[in-house]
Design a protein around this motif. Structure first.
Motif, mmCIF file in Angstrom:
data_model
loop_
_atom_site.group_PDB
_atom_site.id
_atom_site.type_symbol
_atom_site.label_atom_id
_atom_site.label_comp_id
_atom_site.label_asym_id
_atom_site.label_seq_id
_atom_site.Cartn_x
_atom_site.Cartn_y
_atom_site.Cartn_z
ATOM 1 N N TRP A 40 0.803 -1.215 0.000
ATOM 2 C CA TRP A 40 0.000 0.000 0.000
ATOM 3 C C TRP A 40 0.844 1.277 0.000
ATOM 4 C CZ3 TRP A 40 1.442 2.601 4.288
ATOM 5 C CH2 TRP A 40 1.809 1.874 5.424
ATOM 6 N N ARG A 41 2.147 1.178 0.156
ATOM 7 C CA ARG A 41 2.993 2.370 0.189
ATOM 8 C C ARG A 41 3.592 2.675 -1.172
ATOM 9 N NH1 ARG A 41 3.157 6.745 2.690
ATOM 10 N NH2 ARG A 41 3.405 5.838 4.790
ATOM 11 N N LYS A 363 -1.484 7.143 0.685
ATOM 12 C CA LYS A 363 -0.174 6.641 1.125
ATOM 13 C C LYS A 363 0.903 6.855 0.075
ATOM 14 C CE LYS A 363 -2.298 5.175 4.781
ATOM 15 N NZ LYS A 363 -2.258 5.990 6.025
ATOM 16 N N TRP A 365 4.066 9.014 -0.784
ATOM 17 C CA TRP A 365 5.037 9.801 -0.029
ATOM 18 C C TRP A 365 6.029 10.408 -1.004
ATOM 19 C CZ3 TRP A 365 7.323 7.737 5.180
ATOM 20 C CH2 TRP A 365 8.091 8.738 5.786
#
Length: 397
Positions: A40-41, A363, A365
Motif C-alpha cells: 500500500w505504500r 499513502k 510519499w
C-alpha cells in the motif's frame, strides 16, 4: 559464491542479463523479496532518505546485537579507529582511494567540516549557485557570520537544455576575488546533474578551491570522484546507496589535506594520517557502517549499471507523465541526460494543500514544497508514479 546465492534468491536467477530497465515484473519481484515496503505504500522520496533493503537492516541489527553481547574483543563503535576495510570498499565503489576518504554521518556534516576547515578571511568570496540545498548554503552563511567572508550566487537557467549552459553559468560567475566555488553535483530541488569535471577544471585553472556537494550522487548515477578533479566532496550514502540513515563520506584530495583543518578532533590528531583526521569524531554506532557494507554488497551483486538504468527509466517515465499536464511547469531538463532518478516540477495552482491531503490518504510519499519532486529507486513501481499523477489530475483537473 555470494553473488550466485544472491541471484538464486531473486528474479535475476532465471535471466542472468536481466532485469532490463523496463522489466517491471522482475523489479516487482525484487521489491517483494528484498524490501519491507508494504504494497500500500508508494514511496517516491528516495531523494530524502532511501528504503534500506532487508539484508541491510539485518546486517545492522545483527551487528548491534553482537556489540551489545561483547562476545568479540572488538569495540562496537567507530570514531577513533581508521576503519581501513570500510573506507577501502567505499573508495573502490566511488572511484577514489581510502587515504582520501573519511567516514561521516551525512553530506551536511561533511559540508560543515569543509567550510569550517578552510582558512578564509574577511572579504574572501565563496561562490555558490541559486540551486543549493539549505545545508549546502547554511555552512557558508555561518562562515560569513563568523569571519566576514562574502557569498555570491550564480544563477542557473531552469530548465537548462545542455550541460554547457550550466557550466557557463557557473564559470562566468567566477571573479578574481573568488576563493571557493561550492556547487551541487545533482541539485536537491530540481534533480539537475551538473557537469562537475568541466566546472572544476575551469575553476582550478583560475586558482579557485572546488567543493562539490554530492549528496545525491552515490548510487543514483555512475560516479568516479577522481575524474571530477575537485578538491573536496561531501556525500550522503543513505539516499541512493540504501544504507541505514546517518551514513556519509568526506573526500579530501591528497594534496589538499594540508590546507583543510579538521574541525572535531581527539588527542593525537596532529599525527593522524591521511583523511582519517577528519573522521575522529568520538564514539559512534559501528552497526550503521556494517549496514553500509551490506548495502554496497547489495548494489554490486544486483549490478550497479542495472540499478542506474532502472532508476533513470522510471525518472523518464515520471517526466513523460508530468509533461501531459498543461498546468505543470517542469523544472527538470528536457534533456534526459541532465537528470538521473529525480524529476521536479511546479503546479500552476495557488494552494497545494488539497493535493497533499489526497496523497496522504492514498499513502503516496513524496517531497512536499512549492517544488514537487518525484524520486524513484528500484523498489518504485510504475503504478506508484501513476498513482501520484492520477491523484494530481483528480485534484486539479
Amino acid at each position: 559464491m555470494l553473488r550466485r546465492q544472491f541471484l538464486h534468491t531473486t528474479a535475476l536467477a532465471a535471466a542472468p542479463l536481466a532485469p532490463l530497465a523496463n522489466d517491471d515484473a522482475a523489479w516487482l519481484r525484487i521489491r517483494k523479496e528484498q524490501f519491507s515496503l508494504p504494497d500500500w505504500r508508494a514511496y517516491l522520496n528516495t531523494g530524502s532518505v532511501g528504503a534500506a533493503p532487508n539484508r541491510v537492516v539485518k546486517a545492522t541489527n545483527d551487528y548491534l546485537a553482537q556489540g551489545a553481547s561483547y562476545v568479540t574483543d572488538q569495540y562496537p563503535r567507530w570514531g577513533y579507529e581508521p576503519m581501513e576495510s570500510h573506507r577501502a570498499a567505499l573508495a573502490k565503489f566511488l572511484g577514489t582511494t581510502k587515504e582520501e576518504l573519511a567516514l561521516t554521518h551525512n553530506a551536511t556534516e561533511s559540508m560543515n567540516l569543509i567550510a569550517n576547515g578552510l582558512d578564509l578571511k574577511a572579504g574572501d568570496e565563496v561562490l555558490i549557485t541559486d540551486q543549493e540545498h539549505p545545508s549546502g548554503r547554511g555552512c557558508w552563511f555561518l562562515k560569513q557570520a563568523r569571519t566576514g567572508i562574502r557569498i555570491r550566487e550564480a544563477a542557473i537557467p531552469i530548465p537548462p537544455k545542455t550541460s554547457d549552459e550550466i557550466a557557463q553559468a557557473v564559470i562566468a560567475a567566477i571573479r578574481p576575488e573568488t576563493k571557493v566555488l561550492s556547487f551541487s553535483g545533482i541539485t536537491t530541488h530540481t534533480g539537475l546533474r551538473f557537469p562537475i569535471a568541466q566546472i572544476c577544471a575551469a575553476a582550478r585553472a583560475k586558482g579557485v578551491i572546488t567543493v562539490v556537494d554530492a549528496a545525491h550522487l552515490p548510487g543514483q548515477v555512475p560516479m568516479n570522484i577522481e575524474s571530477f578533479g575537485c578538491d573536496v566532496l561531501a556525500a550522503s550514502l543513505h539516499k541512493w546507496m540504501l544504507t541505514p540513515p546517518g551514513c556519509g563520506i568526506l573526500y579530501v584530495r591528497k594534496d589538499f589535506q594540508s590546507k583543510l583543518w579538521p574541525t572535531i578532533v581527539v588527542d593525537g590528531w596532529q599525527t593522524a594520517k591521511d583523511a582519517v583526521k577528519y573522521m575522529q569524531l568520538g564514539c559512534n554506532n559501528r552497526a550503521e557502517l556494517e549496514g553500509t557494507l551490506a548495502a554496497l554488497a547489495f548494489i554490486e551483486e544486483l549490478g550497479a549499471d542495472r540499478i542506474y538504468a532502472r532508476i533513470h527509466h522510471l525518472a523518464r517515465y515520471a517526466y513523460q507523465r508530468a509533461s501531459q499536464f498543461s498546468y505543470v511547469k517542469l523544472l527538470s531538463s528536457p534533456n534526459h541526460e541532465l537528470y538521473g532518478g529525480m524529476v521536479a516540477f511546479e503546479v500552476d495552482r495557488p494552494d497545494y494543500a488539497p493535493l497533499w491531503k489526497k496523497l496522504a490518504e492514498r499513502k503516496v510519499w513524496t517531497l512536499r514544497g512549492q517544488k514537487i519532486r518525484i524520486s524513484s529507486h528500484i523498489h518504485t513501481r510504475p503504478s506508484d508514479i501513476d498513482l501520484f499523477f492520477d491523484t494530481l489530475k483528480e485534484v486539479f483537473g
